[in-house]
Design a protein around this motif. Structure first.
Motif, PDB file in Angstrom:
ATOM      1  N   UNK A 189       0.858  -1.185   0.000  1.00 42.20           N
ATOM      2  CA  UNK A 189       0.000   0.000   0.000  1.00 42.20           C
ATOM      3  C   UNK A 189       0.895   1.237   0.000  1.00 42.20           C
ATOM      4  N   UNK A 190       0.645   2.154  -0.900  1.00 44.35           N
ATOM      5  CA  UNK A 190       1.471   3.343  -1.005  1.00 44.35           C
ATOM      6  C   UNK A 190       1.349   4.249   0.208  1.00 44.35           C
ATOM      7  N   UNK A 191       2.353   5.091   0.394  1.00 45.84           N
ATOM      8  CA  UNK A 191       2.338   6.081   1.455  1.00 45.84           C
ATOM      9  C   UNK A 191       1.833   7.402   0.901  1.00 45.84           C
ATOM     10  N   UNK A 192       1.153   8.173   1.781  1.00 48.96           N
ATOM     11  CA  UNK A 192       0.726   9.500   1.361  1.00 48.96           C
ATOM     12  C   UNK A 192       1.941  10.354   1.039  1.00 48.96           C
ATOM     13  N   UNK A 193       1.786  11.223   0.058  1.00 45.92           N
ATOM     14  CA  UNK A 193       2.889  12.098  -0.345  1.00 45.92           C
ATOM     15  C   UNK A 193       3.347  12.998   0.794  1.00 45.92           C
ATOM     16  N   UNK A 194       2.439  13.330   1.742  1.00 44.78           N
ATOM     17  CA  UNK A 194       2.769  14.026   2.980  1.00 44.78           C
ATOM     18  C   UNK A 194       2.553  13.043   4.125  1.00 44.78           C
ATOM     19  N   UNK A 195       3.463  13.032   5.075  1.00 47.32           N
ATOM     20  CA  UNK A 195       3.379  12.072   6.172  1.00 47.32           C
ATOM     21  C   UNK A 195       1.990  12.057   6.805  1.00 47.32           C
ATOM     22  N   UNK A 196       1.383  10.876   6.854  1.00 47.91           N
ATOM     23  CA  UNK A 196       0.060  10.759   7.474  1.00 47.91           C
ATOM     24  C   UNK A 196       0.132  11.093   8.956  1.00 47.91           C
ATOM     25  N   UNK A 197       1.200  10.690   9.615  1.00 45.58           N
ATOM     26  CA  UNK A 197       1.349  10.987  11.043  1.00 45.58           C
ATOM     27  C   UNK A 197       1.378  12.491  11.271  1.00 45.58           C
TER      28      UNK A 197
END
Length: 489
Positions: free
Chosen positions: A273-281
């Motif tokens: 699953x890809x990561x959001x372009x901006x940190x989700x945390x």
């Protein structure tokens, strides 16, 4: 402060923190100036300088002594509560000096003169405060008034969602409501969900209410995803008014961000699953802070604004009195709304110990903080990747600049939405070798096959820049590859 420093301040003129006086006037007039500065961010009063021109006229030795004594008496006898001044004498020539009085931002706002008048700074001038909401804001800044404890008129126990109270009690006390040992209404009072008169507290309604916005319509999130980078644009990708309890606002606010930001592989495996372009945390921490620490006196919603080059999360109200952006960076915190913070720390991911900003910074998110006094708001701006979704898809393609690829794309593919040009360039670049729809969607962050086909794939096919490739027994899925004519770009 030395002579050169004070001369430089004088050259810059008056502002909200610097006031000129040619000489000491009256205790009444000086009290108004002291009150205004103490109710704002503090500042300095420079005596011996013309307020209209900034011309330094200076004071004699005797004038300095009188002015200094009168200032001290004014601060003690004509300002309520008393403020404490520091003064400094700076010589400007052989027999003339200027007197500088330093006024700290007050910790017991609102300050008043003997007549009970409240003043605040308005640029280089001052103004009298008469509106109840603004007076309450001054109390709030001093930490002596907490609006989240206030009663919401017209509400009662019927406005509380009992199932949310059940979840809260089970999670925090290990018991359902009926086993707490007190009647339900008394329990709600003990938890500060209800006030003693049976009305909901503001925090109680916003966290446990059936329909909080029925009574507090501005306590919501307005979320908009714009085309381009200008808030004044008439077109937008997505827009949503998010209502409900604070946990629901957080959940749906994050869903809006995820739906309108791109996911990238960022070196992960193809099936991950890809990561959001901006940190989700980082996004979670900032959104939670906006919900918990917003100024509830302000009649305005939280805003989530998504542009091509940035994301903004804007919270009503500036930082609490005495706090600076540097305090945030070092983990220092003040709880503007302690009851709301308590509910959130026991239920949500919010911890309430001042580490949220630190975690967001540690995540590597490129953030800017804007504590706007004039706009009475606090904004956090996240910088999006320069070329949007496409950066991770170009990993390994050393020396490739998206903007150099297919420079005539606009002319050759007029049906392509202008906001999808970089994504289309990524697709064309990857399709130098056959690629499936799934591969292209993952590279450009799309989750909806329908949207990907409509916005990118179909325009490229109709412009004869891509062509389908039939699968074989080893790769039965249809794939897409560049048309020979596209390679000539």
């Amino acid at each position: 402060m030395n002579k050169e420093q004070i001369l430089e301040i004088i050259r810059c003129g008056e502002n909200s923190r610097v006031q000129f006086k040619e000489h000491f006037t009256t205790q009444k007039q000086m009290a108004e100036e002291l009150v205004a500065m103490a109710n704002a961010k503090g500042g300095m009063i420079i005596i011996g300088c013309k307020d209209k021109t900034g011309e330094i006229v200076g004071l004699s030795y005797d004038e300095v002594q009188v002015a200094s004594r009168e200032l001290g008496n004014t601060a003690q006898e004509h300002v309520k509560p008393t403020i404490y001044l520091q003064t400094e004498t700076i010589p400007v020539n052989e027999d003339r000096s200027i007197l500088v009085a330093y006024v700290d931002e007050g910790v017991n706002k609102p300050y008043k003169n003997l007549s009970g008048d409240i003043y605040v700074k308005q640029g280089a001038d001052k103004r009298r405060v008469t509106e109840n909401a603004e007076i309450l804001r001054l109390f709030h800044q001093s930490g002596t008034y907490y609006p989240d404890h206030e009663k919401v008129r017209g509400t009662n126990m019927a406005d509380v969602n009992r199932s949310l109270v059940e979840e809260y009690c089970t999670k925090n006390f290990g018991k359902p409501v009926d086993d707490m040992g007190v009647p339900y209404e008394r329990l709600l009072e003990n938890l500060h969900i209800l006030a003693s008169n049976g009305e909901c507290t503001l925090a109680g309604l916003l966290f446990f209410g059936l329909a909080p916005q029925q009574y507090m319509p501005s306590m919501m999130i307005k979320a908009v995803a714009f085309y381009g980078n200008d808030m004044g644009g008439l077109e937008y990708r997505d827009s949503k008014d998010i209502v409900g309890t604070v946990p629901l606002l957080f959940e749906q606010g994050m869903s809006f961000l995820k739906a309108n930001l791109h996911s990238v592989q960022a070196g992960q495996g193809f099936n991950s699953v890809g990561k959001l372009e901006i940190s989700q945390i980082a996004l979670e921490e900032i959104l939670q802070n906006a919900l918990v620490h917003r100024e509830y006196i302000a009649n305005a919603p939280i805003r989530i604004l998504i542009f091509d080059n940035r994301v903004e999360i804007i919270s009503p109200g500036t930082l609490p009195s005495g706090m600076t952006v540097d305090d945030l960076r070092f983990g220092n915190t003040l709880q503007r709304n302690p009851l709301m913070a308590q509910f959130c720390s026991r239920t949500m991911q919010y911890r309430g110990i001042g580490t949220g900003i630190l975690r967001a910074i540690k995540e590597g998110a490129q953030m800017e903080f804007d504590n706007s006094e004039s706009g009475n708001q606090f904004a956090v701006r996240f910088r999006r990747p320069v070329v949007g979704v496409a950066t991770s898809a170009m990993e390994g393609a050393k020396g490739v600049n998206l903007m150099d690829l297919y420079p005539d794309l606009t002319e050759r593919c007029p049906k392509l939405p202008k906001t999808e040009r970089n994504n289309a360039r990524v697709v064309l670049h990857l399709c130098e070798l056959p690629k499936s729809v799934v591969e292209l969607m993952e590279a450009t962050g799309y989750e909806s096959r329908t949207s990907f086909r409509r916005k990118i794939l179909t325009p490229l096919l109709e412009a004869d820049l891509l062509k389908p490739v039939l699968g074989d027994k080893n790769s039965p899925k249809q794939r897409y590859i560049l048309q020979d004519s596209a390679l000539m770009s």
